[in-house]
Design a protein around this motif. Sequence first.
Motif, mmCIF file in Angstrom:
data_model
loop_
_atom_site.group_PDB
_atom_site.id
_atom_site.type_symbol
_atom_site.label_atom_id
_atom_site.label_comp_id
_atom_site.label_asym_id
_atom_site.label_seq_id
_atom_site.Cartn_x
_atom_site.Cartn_y
_atom_site.Cartn_z
ATOM 1 N N ASN A 142 47.687 31.234 38.649
ATOM 2 C CA ASN A 142 49.007 31.813 38.920
ATOM 3 C C ASN A 142 49.608 32.297 37.613
ATOM 4 O OD1 ASN A 142 49.905 31.266 41.878
ATOM 5 N ND2 ASN A 142 49.028 29.313 41.222
ATOM 6 N N GLY A 174 46.308 36.076 40.268
ATOM 7 C CA GLY A 174 46.010 34.841 40.968
ATOM 8 C C GLY A 174 46.744 34.722 42.287
ATOM 9 N N ALA A 223 45.161 33.093 47.671
ATOM 10 C CA ALA A 223 44.128 33.892 48.335
ATOM 11 C C ALA A 223 43.195 34.595 47.355
ATOM 12 C CB ALA A 223 44.783 34.924 49.250
ATOM 13 N N ARG A 224 43.416 34.466 46.053
ATOM 14 C CA ARG A 224 42.607 35.174 45.060
ATOM 15 C C ARG A 224 41.953 34.150 44.141
ATOM 16 N NH1 ARG A 224 47.621 38.116 44.618
ATOM 17 N NH2 ARG A 224 47.548 40.048 45.831
ATOM 18 N N ARG A 225 40.693 33.872 44.368
ATOM 19 C CA ARG A 225 39.995 32.845 43.612
ATOM 20 C C ARG A 225 39.522 33.386 42.261
ATOM 21 N NH1 ARG A 225 42.075 28.643 45.743
ATOM 22 N NH2 ARG A 225 41.329 28.045 47.816
ATOM 23 N N PRO A 226 39.853 32.726 41.183
ATOM 24 C CA PRO A 226 39.346 33.144 39.874
ATOM 25 C C PRO A 226 37.952 32.578 39.637
ATOM 26 C CG PRO A 226 40.740 31.236 39.610
ATOM 27 C CD PRO A 226 40.753 31.563 41.085
ATOM 28 N N PRO A 276 41.692 37.775 39.375
ATOM 29 C CA PRO A 276 42.080 38.861 40.275
ATOM 30 C C PRO A 276 43.578 38.835 40.519
ATOM 31 C CG PRO A 276 41.086 37.070 41.512
ATOM 32 C CD PRO A 276 40.977 36.699 40.065
ATOM 33 N N GLY A 277 44.143 40.006 40.809
ATOM 34 C CA GLY A 277 45.583 40.056 40.999
ATOM 35 C C GLY A 277 46.006 41.175 41.918
ATOM 36 N N SER A 278 47.300 41.389 41.946
ATOM 37 C CA SER A 278 47.907 42.432 42.770
ATOM 38 C C SER A 278 48.091 43.681 41.921
ATOM 39 C CB SER A 278 49.258 41.955 43.311
ATOM 40 O OG SER A 278 49.897 42.972 44.048
ATOM 41 N N SER A 301 43.339 43.398 37.797
ATOM 42 C CA SER A 301 42.569 42.188 37.557
ATOM 43 C C SER A 301 42.212 42.152 36.077
ATOM 44 C CB SER A 301 41.301 42.137 38.410
ATOM 45 O OG SER A 301 40.413 43.179 38.053
#
Length: 299
Positions: free
Chosen positions: A185, A198, A201-204, A218-220, A223
């Motif tokens: 996050n 992060g 729902a977005r696994r690093p 990963p992000g909005s 990434s």
Amino acid sequence: MSGGRYESHYLRAVDPARPRAAWIRHTTHQRPGAAATGALWCTVWDAESGPPYAVKQSLPEPPPARFAAGAEALGRTAAWDLSAAGEGPPLRHLGRAWMYRAPLPRTKPESPLPDAVFTGWVEAGGRRTEVAGWRGMVGHNWGSEHAERWVWLHGVGFDEAPGAWLDVVLGRVRVGGVLTPWVANGALALDGRRYRLGGLARRPSVDARPGAFEGTLPGSGASARVTVVAPDGQTVAFRYADPAGGEHTALNCSIAEMHLRVERAGRPALELATAFGAAYELGGCEAPAGVSVEPFPDP
């Protein structure tokens, strides 16, 4: 209050011209059913002069809120008076407001100033350093229990984008005896825009070791592939006690090297680097390999 808790107000400030930095924490610690105590923590780096200098003093009550204090313990001394200025909204790492009210996660992180400029001074072991125009951040976290494992990454001073910054926390927690996967996050600020990284729902992908980190966040809208390396001999380790019992060990280097590969939709990939403008903190229950833990106890 009957339940245990901890709270930390902290800053990191790094000299933009040389590998010098300060990491300062004012913390409150409360065992279940007991009165709150405090501690003052100060670590100063000057890689051109030697290893980091660390001091931690325990207090019988919570510490002052302002970053102006002094600490003395085990023959070591430090003092500081630092003021931070910054623009832009605070960063609340957790993606939903209800997460700050719910029992889980048990650690609540935020950065009131994710991108700050510091003025003032810091003195460590009798050596005073004037601080003017140092970059960094002001952070705040609180909760009832530290994560089983955590990583904190902060970066400023990227040669290719001087105004950019990265501020991300990653953690693994135990829920019902099961250790969760890593969850990230945080945010990346770039070209005047803040990209959230992060979320549940977005696994690093994470490879976190003492002194080195590699991962994909990963992000909005963006990434980031992140690589961090701490210089040899420039990581400090402290004991962190959990309010309900037990302890973790936190390793921190605030003059780390960071490389970012940022991918955004419809744009070429962007490579960013800072030679010593990054902070890398790694926390866990196991004893760190190759790093001596500071002798200061945590209540």
